[in-house]
Design a protein around this motif. Structure first.
Motif, PDB file in Angstrom:
ATOM      1  N   ALA A 191       0.846  -1.183   0.000  1.00  0.00           N
ATOM      2  CA  ALA A 191       0.000   0.000   0.000  1.00  0.00           C
ATOM      3  C   ALA A 191       0.885   1.237   0.000  1.00  0.00           C
ATOM      4  O   ALA A 191       2.022   1.207   0.486  1.00  0.00           O
ATOM      5  N   ILE A 192       0.364   2.317  -0.556  1.00  0.00           N
ATOM      6  CA  ILE A 192       1.024   3.619  -0.503  1.00  0.00           C
ATOM      7  C   ILE A 192       0.320   4.425   0.577  1.00  0.00           C
ATOM      8  O   ILE A 192      -0.872   4.742   0.465  1.00  0.00           O
ATOM      9  N   VAL A 193       1.040   4.734   1.653  1.00  0.00           N
ATOM     10  CA  VAL A 193       0.434   5.330   2.846  1.00  0.00           C
ATOM     11  C   VAL A 193      -0.290   6.628   2.512  1.00  0.00           C
ATOM     12  O   VAL A 193      -1.384   6.902   3.010  1.00  0.00           O
ATOM     13  N   GLU A 194       0.309   7.441   1.646  1.00  0.00           N
ATOM     14  CA  GLU A 194      -0.244   8.774   1.375  1.00  0.00           C
ATOM     15  C   GLU A 194      -1.594   8.740   0.662  1.00  0.00           C
ATOM     16  O   GLU A 194      -2.263   9.766   0.551  1.00  0.00           O
ATOM     17  N   GLU A 195      -1.990   7.587   0.131  1.00  0.00           N
ATOM     18  CA  GLU A 195      -3.241   7.506  -0.624  1.00  0.00           C
ATOM     19  C   GLU A 195      -4.475   7.382   0.268  1.00  0.00           C
ATOM     20  O   GLU A 195      -5.589   7.332  -0.231  1.00  0.00           O
ATOM     21  N   GLU A 196      -4.290   7.349   1.576  1.00  0.00           N
ATOM     22  CA  GLU A 196      -5.414   7.192   2.484  1.00  0.00           C
ATOM     23  C   GLU A 196      -5.234   8.137   3.664  1.00  0.00           C
ATOM     24  O   GLU A 196      -4.123   8.298   4.172  1.00  0.00           O
ATOM     25  N   SER A 197      -6.315   8.771   4.113  1.00  0.00           N
ATOM     26  CA  SER A 197      -6.214   9.703   5.229  1.00  0.00           C
ATOM     27  C   SER A 197      -7.456   9.598   6.101  1.00  0.00           C
ATOM     28  O   SER A 197      -8.550   9.255   5.630  1.00  0.00           O
ATOM     29  N   HIS A 198      -7.291   9.897   7.382  1.00  0.00           N
ATOM     30  CA  HIS A 198      -8.394   9.868   8.333  1.00  0.00           C
ATOM     31  C   HIS A 198      -9.425  10.924   7.942  1.00  0.00           C
ATOM     32  O   HIS A 198      -9.095  12.088   7.748  1.00  0.00           O
ATOM     33  N   GLY A 199     -10.679  10.502   7.793  1.00  0.00           N
ATOM     34  CA  GLY A 199     -11.729  11.412   7.375  1.00  0.00           C
ATOM     35  C   GLY A 199     -11.921  11.485   5.876  1.00  0.00           C
ATOM     36  O   GLY A 199     -12.926  12.025   5.400  1.00  0.00           O
ATOM     37  N   GLY A 200     -10.958  10.960   5.091  1.00  0.00           N
ATOM     38  CA  GLY A 200     -11.081  10.937   3.646  1.00  0.00           C
ATOM     39  C   GLY A 200     -11.903   9.749   3.180  1.00  0.00           C
ATOM     40  O   GLY A 200     -12.282   8.873   3.967  1.00  0.00           O
ATOM     41  N   ARG A 201     -12.171   9.693   1.889  1.00  0.00           N
ATOM     42  CA  ARG A 201     -12.946   8.590   1.335  1.00  0.00           C
ATOM     43  C   ARG A 201     -12.023   7.450   0.914  1.00  0.00           C
ATOM     44  O   ARG A 201     -10.926   7.704   0.389  1.00  0.00           O
ATOM     45  N   PRO A 202     -12.445   6.199   1.104  1.00  0.00           N
ATOM     46  CA  PRO A 202     -11.624   5.065   0.634  1.00  0.00           C
ATOM     47  C   PRO A 202     -11.602   5.017  -0.885  1.00  0.00           C
ATOM     48  O   PRO A 202     -12.454   5.606  -1.561  1.00  0.00           O
ATOM     49  N   SER A 203     -10.620   4.315  -1.415  1.00  0.00           N
ATOM     50  CA  SER A 203     -10.439   4.243  -2.869  1.00  0.00           C
ATOM     51  C   SER A 203     -10.200   2.802  -3.309  1.00  0.00           C
ATOM     52  O   SER A 203      -9.446   2.062  -2.668  1.00  0.00           O
ATOM     53  N   GLU A 204     -10.863   2.432  -4.425  1.00  0.00           N
ATOM     54  CA  GLU A 204     -10.611   1.112  -5.004  1.00  0.00           C
ATOM     55  C   GLU A 204      -9.169   0.976  -5.480  1.00  0.00           C
ATOM     56  O   GLU A 204      -8.634  -0.127  -5.574  1.00  0.00           O
ATOM     57  N   ALA A 205      -8.533   2.117  -5.822  1.00  0.00           N
ATOM     58  CA  ALA A 205      -7.161   2.082  -6.345  1.00  0.00           C
ATOM     59  C   ALA A 205      -6.186   1.496  -5.334  1.00  0.00           C
ATOM     60  O   ALA A 205      -5.162   0.926  -5.713  1.00  0.00           O
ATOM     61  N   LYS A 206      -6.494   1.624  -4.030  1.00  0.00           N
ATOM     62  CA  LYS A 206      -5.608   1.047  -3.019  1.00  0.00           C
ATOM     63  C   LYS A 206      -5.604  -0.471  -3.129  1.00  0.00           C
ATOM     64  O   LYS A 206      -4.545  -1.110  -3.061  1.00  0.00           O
ATOM     65  N   ASP A 207      -6.795  -1.081  -3.298  1.00  0.00           N
ATOM     66  CA  ASP A 207      -6.864  -2.526  -3.481  1.00  0.00           C
ATOM     67  C   ASP A 207      -6.149  -2.951  -4.757  1.00  0.00           C
ATOM     68  O   ASP A 207      -5.512  -4.014  -4.805  1.00  0.00           O
ATOM     69  N   ARG A 208      -6.245  -2.140  -5.814  1.00  0.00           N
ATOM     70  CA  ARG A 208      -5.618  -2.509  -7.093  1.00  0.00           C
ATOM     71  C   ARG A 208      -4.094  -2.504  -6.970  1.00  0.00           C
ATOM     72  O   ARG A 208      -3.424  -3.364  -7.537  1.00  0.00           O
TER      73      ARG A 208
END
Length: 605
Positions: A191-208
């Motif tokens: 995973a790339i840590v910067e692609e996710e943040s507290h309060g932000g929306r999840p992304s399918e790109a993280k799973d990809r």
């Protein structure tokens, strides 16, 4: 031992411990219901660390898992393994005995399945791995179509059952796409840590991205952890070095693109295309590893390993060069090393795609161990051969006496160890072994006799792909290490035992592989890279070393050995073929023509 919720503390009986990790222990267990029926299940005994090991922390954990169980159960996806219960209860105890309360448990269906990394090491080959990848992508695509993301896809959370079907487990961070995140998670290398943040929306790109990292692991089970930077470029270089085609490498790294919007969506068509590309091109290159046997009294031999097994090459095909194990078996060879025995006969060690160690001499091949990672070989002065390989929790030395069997000893206390090189150290009769862990390179001094604790020192922190060592002119050990980005760094061990960066060495730059040999005024260093194989020879008077670029570009693997005539032989894999260079008496280099040697079943050429 029993465990259970506070109202029924003996409800579960532990059967066998299966795994320990950062989050706790996994056990096979039985749930005994009110009618006395026993049902096999998996029980995870979790470890809550401070400051979460409080009553409030346990309540928070229980609420989060209850939410995940209910969410996953509503999705009704067959390859998503949904836990059946979670509770806080007494610690494991004898029947009817009192146990300390406050231990969190997670209960899931029991699966006869293996972790995906373990499965990849013993799988039949790339076609089987590509099939699994397609099925995994189908599971992840189905999850995304339902409006959810897993967020923690990693080797520990993907199991493979007996039918080859992937099972996605650990749904603690399962999240809907239309809700803000309340917790952030990132498994290093997946995973790339910067692609996710507290309060932000999840992304399918993280799973990809995580699926792309798993695809890399499936094709290269023993590769070091994916770095947190420039993942696509590093992976492409590693795939090419491992013998995969440029098409396969370019396709796979699409899922590791630094821009999330450029990762393939959905994933299944991308995996199907990758499967076709693996089938259309040679699944693995004909040659992916190389070793050289130099002897001034007989022709040099080049040994390669690859998709069709072990192959032999020499400049004089009509000359009998002694007995050797027959070409072919084992298949899908990933690492190969060779030495000459006491009578000059070739002795070979190889690790195949299933991580099995093989030993070969004129009598044929024998299996010598499972779970091998990396390989290094030395001929013992007292006769026989010393063979080192890594394993998950230790370092294994196999003492091999051709015709007389093997003897194994293990040094514990290593993490996912890969053996990269070995050489006789400055202390007489004591070998030094280079061992890569996921985040550092170690030098291990093996004690005489192979028993007792070994001495280990950290050479450098960071991911190391290849490394080599030799004794320098002043008696210190020198190391060259290739990092994940292709950079080559030099180190020298001080007499105090501390490893220091060698700023006087010119052997820095970039490359795909490195090899070293002790020689005259200092070690010879040979690197492989885009410009070809380059030989660096130390100056006897301490001046600048002489560097010679040897022939064909795009070298990916290299080996060097000092012959009985005190002249070097360098073997390389370049342009998809093995090549051999010899050093002349005046220090010039010349390439020798190679022809494949046909080895009979009895071992002769």
């Amino acid at each position: 031992m029993r465990l259970g919720p506070s109202h029924d503390p003996d409800q579960y009986r532990l059967i066998a411990h299966r795994h320990s990790g950062l989050e706790g222990e996994l056990w096979q267990a039985e749930r005994i219901d009110r009618d006395g029926w026993a049902h096999t299940c998996a029980v995870k005994i979790l470890t809550l660390l401070p400051p979460h090991d409080t009553a409030e922390g346990r309540r928070h954990w229980l609420s989060r898992w209850e939410d995940s169980i209910h969410r996953a159960a509503r999705l009704q996806l067959p390859d998503l393994v949904v836990p059946v219960a979670c509770f806080v209860g007494a610690e494991p105890h004898l029947p009817a005995a009192a146990g300390r309360q406050g231990v969190p448990y997670l209960v899931s269906p029991w699966l006869e399945a293996a972790p995906v990394g373990e499965w990849a090491r013993r799988s039949a080959g790339d076609a089987e791995r590509a099939d699994l990848l397609v099925r995994l992508c189908r599971v992840v695509d189905d999850l995304h179509r339902c409006g959810w993301v897993h967020r923690d896809i990693s080797p520990g959370n993907v199991l493979v059952d007996a039918a080859g079907a992937p099972k996605l487990i650990d749904l603690a961070f399962l999240a809907p796409l239309d809700r803000p995140l309340t917790a952030v998670v990132a498994t290093p290398g997946f995973a790339i840590v910067e692609e996710e943040s507290h309060g932000g929306r999840p992304s399918e790109a993280k799973d990809r991205f995580a699926v792309g990292a798993l695809a890399r692991m499936l094709l290269m089970p023993d590769a070091p952890r994916l770095p947190d930077f420039d993942a696509a470029r590093v992976t492409e270089q590693q795939l090419l070095r491992a013998g995969y085609s440029a098409d396969v490498a370019a396709l796979l790294v699409q899922a590791l693109d630094a821009r999330p919007d450029r990762r393939p969506a959905p994933l299944e068509p991308w995996a199907e295309q990758l499967r076709r590309s693996l089938a259309e091109t040679a699944r693995r290159a004909e040659h992916v590893c190389v070793a050289v046997l130099a002897d001034g009294r007989s022709p040099s031999l080049v040994v390669t390993g690859g998709r069709r097994g072990v192959s032999w090459y020499g400049p004089e095909p009509d000359t009998a060069a002694g007995l050797a194990p027959a070409a072919g078996a084992p298949r899908d060879v990933r690492e190969v090393a060779a030495v000459r025995g006491g009578l000059g006969e070739p002795l070979v060690a190889a690790v195949d795609g299933a991580a099995t160690l093989w030993l070969g001499d004129g009598a044929g091949w024998v299996r010598a161990g499972e779970g091998a990672a990396g390989l290094a070989v030395l001929a013992s002065p007292g006769g026989g051969v010393l063979v080192w390989t890594g394993r998950d929790t230790g370092l294994r030395l196999t003492r091999w006496s051709p015709g007389g069997g093997t003897e194994e000893s293990v040094q514990p206390g290593f993490r996912q160890a890969r053996v990269l090189a070995a050489a006789w150290g400055p202390e007489m009769g004591v070998p030094v072994v280079l061992v890569a862990e996921p985040d550092r390179l170690l030098s291990v001094t093996w004690p005489q006799g192979g028993g007792g604790p070994s001495e280990r020192e950290t050479v450098l922190e960071g991911v190391v792909v290849r490394a080599a060592l030799a004794v320098g002119r002043a008696g210190e050990t020198e190391v060259r290490a290739v990092s994940a980005d292709g950079g080559v760094r030099a180190f020298r061990q001080h007499f105090s035992g501390e490893w220091l960066a060698d700023r006087t060495a010119s052997g820095t730059g970039s490359g795909a592989d490195v090899a070293m040999a002790g020689l005259r005024g200092g070690p010879a260093v040979v690197t492989a890279g885009p410009a070809g194989a380059a030989a660096e020879l130390s100056s006897p008077d301490g001046g600048h070393p002489a560097v010679t670029v040897l022939g064909v570009p795009q070298a990916v693997r290299v080996a060097v050995e000092l012959g009985a005539d005190r002249r070097l032989r360098v073997a390389a894999l370049a342009g998809g073929r093995p090549a051999l260079w010899a050093e002349d008496w005046d220090g010039a280099w010349w390439e020798q023509e190679l022809e494949e040697l046909r080895v009979s079943a009895g071992g002769g050429f």
